[in-house]
Design a protein around this motif. Structure first.
Motif, short mmCIF file in Angstrom:
data_model
loop_
_atom_site.label_atom_id
_atom_site.label_comp_id
_atom_site.label_asym_id
_atom_site.label_seq_id
_atom_site.Cartn_x
_atom_site.Cartn_y
_atom_site.Cartn_z
N ALA A 97 0.98 -1.15 -0.08
CA ALA A 97 0.03 -0.05 -0.21
C ALA A 97 0.79 1.30 -0.08
CB ALA A 97 -0.85 0.07 1.39
N GLU A 98 0.45 2.17 -0.64
CA GLU A 98 1.29 3.42 -0.71
C GLU A 98 0.29 4.77 -0.86
OE1 GLU A 98 3.63 3.38 -4.37
OE2 GLU A 98 4.59 5.07 -3.94
N VAL A 99 0.46 5.75 0.06
CA VAL A 99 -0.15 6.86 -0.01
C VAL A 99 0.54 7.57 -1.16
CG1 VAL A 99 -0.77 9.05 0.93
CG2 VAL A 99 -0.48 7.00 2.39
N LEU A 100 -0.33 7.93 -2.38
CA LEU A 100 0.35 8.87 -3.44
C LEU A 100 0.00 10.37 -3.19
CD1 LEU A 100 -1.41 6.75 -6.28
CD2 LEU A 100 1.01 6.45 -5.22
N ALA A 101 -0.96 10.72 -2.32
CA ALA A 101 -1.21 12.16 -2.42
C ALA A 101 -2.12 12.27 -1.02
CB ALA A 101 -1.65 12.75 -3.38
N PRO A 102 -1.76 13.50 -0.24
CA PRO A 102 -0.87 14.36 -0.56
C PRO A 102 0.47 14.48 -0.04
CG PRO A 102 -2.40 14.96 1.27
CD PRO A 102 -2.75 13.71 0.93
N PHE A 103 0.63 13.13 0.85
CA PHE A 103 2.02 12.87 1.43
C PHE A 103 2.28 11.41 1.07
CE2 PHE A 103 -0.69 15.24 4.95
CZ PHE A 103 -0.02 16.61 4.60
N ALA A 121 -1.38 -5.00 -11.20
CA ALA A 121 -0.84 -3.76 -11.06
C ALA A 121 -1.40 -2.71 -9.98
CB ALA A 121 -1.14 -2.84 -12.58
N GLY A 122 -2.35 -3.34 -9.33
CA GLY A 122 -2.75 -2.48 -8.22
C GLY A 122 -4.22 -1.68 -8.60
N PHE A 123 -4.68 -0.89 -7.51
CA PHE A 123 -5.79 -0.25 -7.68
C PHE A 123 -5.62 1.17 -6.78
CE2 PHE A 123 -9.65 1.62 -5.42
CZ PHE A 123 -10.39 1.54 -6.47
N THR A 124 -5.93 2.10 -7.49
CA THR A 124 -5.85 3.51 -6.98
C THR A 124 -7.34 4.16 -6.61
OG1 THR A 124 -3.69 3.70 -7.91
CG2 THR A 124 -4.71 5.72 -7.14
N GLY A 125 -7.32 4.59 -5.37
CA GLY A 125 -8.54 5.21 -5.09
C GLY A 125 -8.50 6.08 -3.90
N VAL A 144 -19.36 5.74 0.32
CA VAL A 144 -18.42 4.80 0.37
C VAL A 144 -18.27 3.93 -1.09
CG1 VAL A 144 -18.25 2.22 1.15
CG2 VAL A 144 -19.07 4.10 2.99
N LYS A 145 -19.20 4.18 -1.89
CA LYS A 145 -19.09 3.56 -3.14
C LYS A 145 -17.81 3.85 -4.03
CE LYS A 145 -21.95 2.68 -7.31
NZ LYS A 145 -21.67 1.01 -7.24
N GLY A 146 -17.09 2.96 -4.38
CA GLY A 146 -15.89 3.17 -5.10
C GLY A 146 -14.55 3.55 -4.45
N LYS A 147 -14.80 3.67 -2.97
CA LYS A 147 -13.67 4.14 -2.19
C LYS A 147 -12.89 2.98 -1.48
CE LYS A 147 -15.39 9.01 -1.84
NZ LYS A 147 -16.21 9.86 -1.27
N ILE A 148 -11.88 3.60 -0.90
CA ILE A 148 -10.92 2.63 -0.17
C ILE A 148 -11.45 2.92 1.40
CG2 ILE A 148 -8.82 1.84 0.91
CD1 ILE A 148 -7.73 2.44 -2.10
N ARG A 238 -5.31 9.81 -1.70
CA ARG A 238 -5.16 8.92 -2.51
C ARG A 238 -4.05 7.75 -2.32
NH1 ARG A 238 -7.89 9.46 -6.92
NH2 ARG A 238 -6.72 8.40 -8.33
N LEU A 239 -4.60 6.64 -2.42
CA LEU A 239 -3.77 5.42 -1.74
C LEU A 239 -3.75 4.35 -3.19
CD1 LEU A 239 -3.77 4.35 1.42
CD2 LEU A 239 -3.91 2.58 -0.01
N LYS A 240 -2.67 3.74 -3.18
CA LYS A 240 -2.52 2.86 -4.28
C LYS A 240 -2.35 1.30 -3.40
CE LYS A 240 0.23 0.79 -8.17
NZ LYS A 240 1.33 1.09 -8.95
N LEU A 241 -3.24 0.37 -3.66
CA LEU A 241 -3.17 -0.86 -2.92
C LEU A 241 -3.01 -1.82 -3.99
CD1 LEU A 241 -4.23 -1.42 -0.08
CD2 LEU A 241 -6.53 -1.70 -1.13
N THR A 242 -1.99 -2.72 -3.72
CA THR A 242 -1.73 -4.04 -4.46
C THR A 242 -1.95 -5.05 -3.47
OG1 THR A 242 -0.20 -2.63 -5.69
CG2 THR A 242 -0.15 -4.98 -5.99
N VAL A 243 -2.90 -5.97 -3.88
CA VAL A 243 -3.30 -7.10 -2.82
C VAL A 243 -3.72 -8.22 -3.94
CG1 VAL A 243 -4.52 -8.10 -0.87
CG2 VAL A 243 -4.03 -5.60 -1.23
N THR A 244 -3.04 -9.58 -4.01
CA THR A 244 -3.07 -10.33 -4.86
C THR A 244 -3.23 -11.92 -4.60
OG1 THR A 244 -0.79 -10.48 -5.50
CG2 THR A 244 -2.00 -8.98 -6.86
#
Lengths: 461, 461
Positions: A97-103, A121-125, A144-148, A238-244
């Motif tokens: 998991a990676e915070v993309l913005a703002p920090f 390749a991950g999901f960003t939301g 909540v819809k579509g969010k993490i 915004r956070l990128k999540l890669t869970v497989t």
């Protein structure tokens, strides 16, 4: 509600009324000798080293069964066997998991059991945070819809582990609630009491109508970091999540059973044990190599002291972690067996501090005698109408007399289901106290002919 | 050898001989007010949250410099600026280890700084274990060639951190020794005192003739697991290692400098600070967000109390973790500046327990006055001929008077260079005690005109 310590009352007011053990071994001598036990440590070290992590349905769990059959046979137990059963396989994949913005910064996560997957390749939301499961439940689906979804909490370390039930709802029910509201994924604060970057995994099942979505736990420091990020961000986080992880269809697990045959088959069986599987992150030392080792070491001591009246059945359950599957398989196979009493060790390896029992009125004097014998180990007397265990829960619920040697759980949820569940967390002296307590339990209960039941059945787990 | 506590002796036998501070602020009032400081916590929280991990030469370290300039300017410091310098870039890649035989299981590792890489698909080899660096040094190259060297040790937690030097040789020199003997890779037990599955990274440089090989640290529990695996294995232990860091050429780092101008330029500069970069695994809270925050908060308190005699120069060094690069760059740029005294906070955020100083005979009474003022904070008097710091080491070695407010390091190496170096590890009360100690130091040293040097130069770090 816990009953008003009837054992303690009985001991305090009517100690003279507790009859001595009519026949059988010297309980006190067996108890005290067990304080120098080395077998439980040896078994715990061997299982955690030679097998290591042993997730339900994995090749490692199968190696653990082979190891168990060899060790139990070599120790002199009889009727050593594996009773296999099928499970639904699920295996962990990548998890990042990676915070993309703002920090921008990475966060440490681990997937919960039965988690769905993101694309490779991950999901960003966008992250939406909730301070409790109730807050998530109250939120409209549109928010909540579509969010993490992120659900945090505060969990206190409790000697009896009693914070795990209510706080653990976040793990057990949060993913289903989030999925039903249309969330893209859910992150929870680990159900744990430590402050290390080691997230806690654990089981959860998707409820009716909830499609699997990525579901993962942040370590406690990472959850607090994400709380701070959300509090400081003047913009969407915004956070990128890669869970497989993957669902891999039917796999085989199994219970390993070994016995010390008693001389009075009509007196029934005393079942003791723990579970052989572990989560995949640690080596399953406190959860539950210690439990299988403690109960086997105690049974071995009784076996070596002379044939007991009742048969002692040692059961090392498989696939506990994914929902007591071994316990349910055991119940299905052995519902017709006469179980005089059952007990499980599955709460670590710290000292036993309380005896609980669920027995009939006729059984209370036996529980009282046991409480008296345990008192020199620093164990207090608890209930006579409430006792539980994990794998034995389904069987206990049918009305089988149950004992519980409750361990100090103050630091259990620092380690539970994390990479940190390793051998070095076990205190050899406290492990020995456990063996002494279990030896005492078996010395009394396996050599007594008193019927301890029936007790009223309860709703099955 | 540490000197025989001349400060303590001086205070005990000649307290009356310590002259009071001739002019300037009320030191005791400043000290006591600083025990309620909130700025150091605020800066530590902001840096670790808004920037997070900030490895030398990374985009995150550049964001940390931007953050630092903005914050120091907003706080009212003067001459706020960045002094950039080049570094050799190295970035972490994948890192995984797995015992393949005889007991298959994953192990947790992290690459050491400047580690070489395995092929992307990993390297498989036999493990050869050593119980000390000396044992590795004594081994013939033929025993090591082509193998994965494993060096373990025991490291005690010490209040003054004194076990880090000798045990840390395994990290600093082990990879070079292993490479020269033809090893394929080296794994070390983390240079740490915790028991968590969080390996400790750290810098090392390849010595003359040593080509980079994969070099990684196992967490302490994993190192003990590998010791047990080696002890129990009746056959060679085969391990698969995947470590893929990269050398990425020149990158930019920089020192951030801010000043409180003094009214007497001839009295010289008092330099205080810490380092802005961190390792990439944690958020660099104890190493060294706390140090930059403590020293800036103290300098701000002196600034707000009225202009000091000496200029206070706050330096937040860059690229400390990869070999004091910022400290060397500062020395190269500022060798000609008149430094009256220097001091750095780079050993966590637990309480200051000892004052050390390296001053001339003329400076001893000033150190004694400082020791008297620090005593109410529970700080004992140490040496007057020995004091150190990380980034200021090169400058100190040139003979500049140096003070050291030594922190309790008992748990420092539980966290140092691990993912666990996060904000929650900082105790706000102890952080405030640090600010009070540094405020006291600046109140006395920045308002005194006594020449504290010269002191004899030592061999450069």
């Amino acid at each position: 509600m816990r009953a008003l310590l009837p054992l303690a009352a009985l001991i305090a007011t009517a100690a003279a009324a507790v009859p001595p053990l009519p026949t059988g071994p010297d309980v006190n001598a067996l108890r005290d000798a067990a304080l120098k036990d080395e077998l439980a440590w040896e078994l715990t070290e061997a299982l955690t080293t030679e097998v290591g992590p042993r997730a339900a349905g994995s090749a490692a769990e199968a190696r653990a069964r082979d190891w168990a059959v060899a060790r139990l046979t070599a120790l002199g137990f009889k009727n050593v066997r594996v009773e296999p059963f099928p499970i639904n396989g699920w295996v962990r994949g990548e998890e990042r998991a990676e915070v993309l913005a703002p920090f921008p910064q990475p966060l440490t996560i681990t997937a919960l059991g039965n988690s769905g997957a993101t694309p490779a390749a991950g999901f960003t939301g966008e992250v939406i945070g909730f301070s409790s499961l109730e807050a998530l439940e109250a939120a409209p689906a549109s928010a909540v819809k579509g969010k993490i979804v992120f659900v945090t909490h505060r969990m206190a370390a409790m000697q009896d582990g009693s914070s795990y039930g209510p706080v653990g709802r976040i793990r057990r029910q949060g993913p289903t609630i989030a999925s039903r509201k249309g969330a893209a994924a859910i992150l929870i604060r680990s159900i744990g009491t430590d402050r290390h970057r080691n997230p806690h995994t654990g089981s959860q099942d998707w409820g009716e109508g909830a499609k699997p979505i990525p579901a993962a736990a942040l370590s406690v420091p990472d959850a607090e970091q994400l709380e701070r990020v959300l509090a400081r961000a003047g913009a969407p986080v915004r956070l990128k999540l890669t869970v497989t992880p993957r669902f891999v269809g039917k796999r085989t697990s199994g219970n390993v059973i070994a016995e010390v045959p008693g001389y009075d088959p009509s007196a029934g069986i005393v079942l003791v044990g723990g579970h052989l599987d572990s989560w995949d992150l640690g080596t399953g030392a406190i959860d539950d190599a210690a439990g299988v080792a403690i109960t086997a070491a105690a049974a071995k001591r009784i076996m070596d002291a002379g044939q007991p009246r009742r048969t002692i059945r040692v059961v090392w359950f498989g696939a506990e972690e994914i929902g007591l599957v071994g316990g349910r398989a055991y119940l299905a196979a052995h519902r017709g067996d006469k179980h005089a009493a059952i007990a499980e060790s599955d709460f670590g390896a710290d000292r036993v501090w309380r005896l609980d029992a669920k027995v009939s009125a006729a059984g209370v004097p036996v529980a009282a005698r046991l409480a008296q014998a345990l008192a020199p180990l620093g164990i207090v007397a608890g209930a006579t109408d409430a006792a539980s265990g994990s794998d034995i829960g389904p069987l206990s619920a049918t009305g089988v007399p149950t004992f519980e040697l409750q361990q100090d759980g103050t630091r259990y949820f620092d380690l539970h289901h994390t990479p940190d569940d390793t051998l070095d967390k076990i205190d050899p002296k406290q492990l020995q106290q456990n063996v002494a307590a279990w030896t005492t339990l078996l010395a009394i209960v396996a050599n007594d002919a008193t019927e301890l039941g029936p007790v009223p059945p309860t709703a099955a787990h």
